[in-house]
Enzyme design. Structure first.
Site, PDB file in Angstrom:
ATOM      1  N   ARG A 177     -18.490 -31.872 130.831  1.00  0.00           N
ATOM      2  CA  ARG A 177     -17.840 -30.871 131.604  1.00  0.00           C
ATOM      3  C   ARG A 177     -17.252 -30.018 130.631  1.00  0.00           C
ATOM      4  NH1 ARG A 177     -21.129 -31.884 134.664  1.00  0.00           N
ATOM      5  NH2 ARG A 177     -20.942 -32.968 136.390  1.00  0.00           N
ATOM      6  N   CYS A 178     -16.957 -28.693 131.143  1.00  0.00           N
ATOM      7  CA  CYS A 178     -16.244 -27.619 130.377  1.00  0.00           C
ATOM      8  C   CYS A 178     -14.882 -28.080 129.949  1.00  0.00           C
ATOM      9  CB  CYS A 178     -15.916 -26.437 131.500  1.00  0.00           C
ATOM     10  SG  CYS A 178     -15.145 -24.844 130.900  1.00  0.00           S
ATOM     11  N   PRO A 179     -14.711 -27.877 128.596  1.00  0.00           N
ATOM     12  CA  PRO A 179     -15.505 -26.853 127.687  1.00  0.00           C
ATOM     13  C   PRO A 179     -16.713 -27.414 126.836  1.00  0.00           C
ATOM     14  CG  PRO A 179     -13.423 -27.424 126.737  1.00  0.00           C
ATOM     15  CD  PRO A 179     -13.591 -28.002 127.986  1.00  0.00           C
ATOM     16  N   ASP A 228     -23.325 -28.906 134.589  1.00  0.00           N
ATOM     17  CA  ASP A 228     -21.874 -28.496 134.990  1.00  0.00           C
ATOM     18  C   ASP A 228     -21.978 -27.105 135.484  1.00  0.00           C
ATOM     19  OD1 ASP A 228     -19.331 -27.624 134.895  1.00  0.00           O
ATOM     20  OD2 ASP A 228     -19.162 -27.592 132.533  1.00  0.00           O
TER      21      ASP A 228
END
Length: 84
Positions: free
Chosen positions: A18-20, A45
């Site tokens: 997931r981000c980042p 994502d």
């Protein structure tokens, strides 16, 4: 119809991240590539639909193709810009 993603020089599987993290992994992978090489990015994502195109624009790489209609998302990035 030819698969634009099939001939990538390298592949980065960022599924489950997931981000980042996906963009950080893309940045690291691209740093070790030669100009003109291509990277297939596979991700699930939703943030990558915004982050990958933004990364390419900011870092002056070329986003050759993207498939974001269904999971997993796929992006084909070429390091650097096309010669004018």
């Amino acid at each position: 119809m030819p698969d634009a993603f099939a001939a990538a020089d390298q592949t980065l599987d960022a599924r489950g991240l997931r981000c980042p993290e996906p963009v950080m992994m893309v940045r690291k992978a691209v740093r070790h590539m030669a100009d003109g090489q291509t990277l297939l990015i596979i991700s699930d994502d939703p943030a990558t639909t915004r982050d990958i195109p933004g990364f390419c624009q900011f870092m002056e790489h070329t986003l050759l193709a993207q498939a974001t209609e269904q999971l997993p998302y796929r992006y084909l990035l070429r390091k650097g810009r096309a010669a004018a």
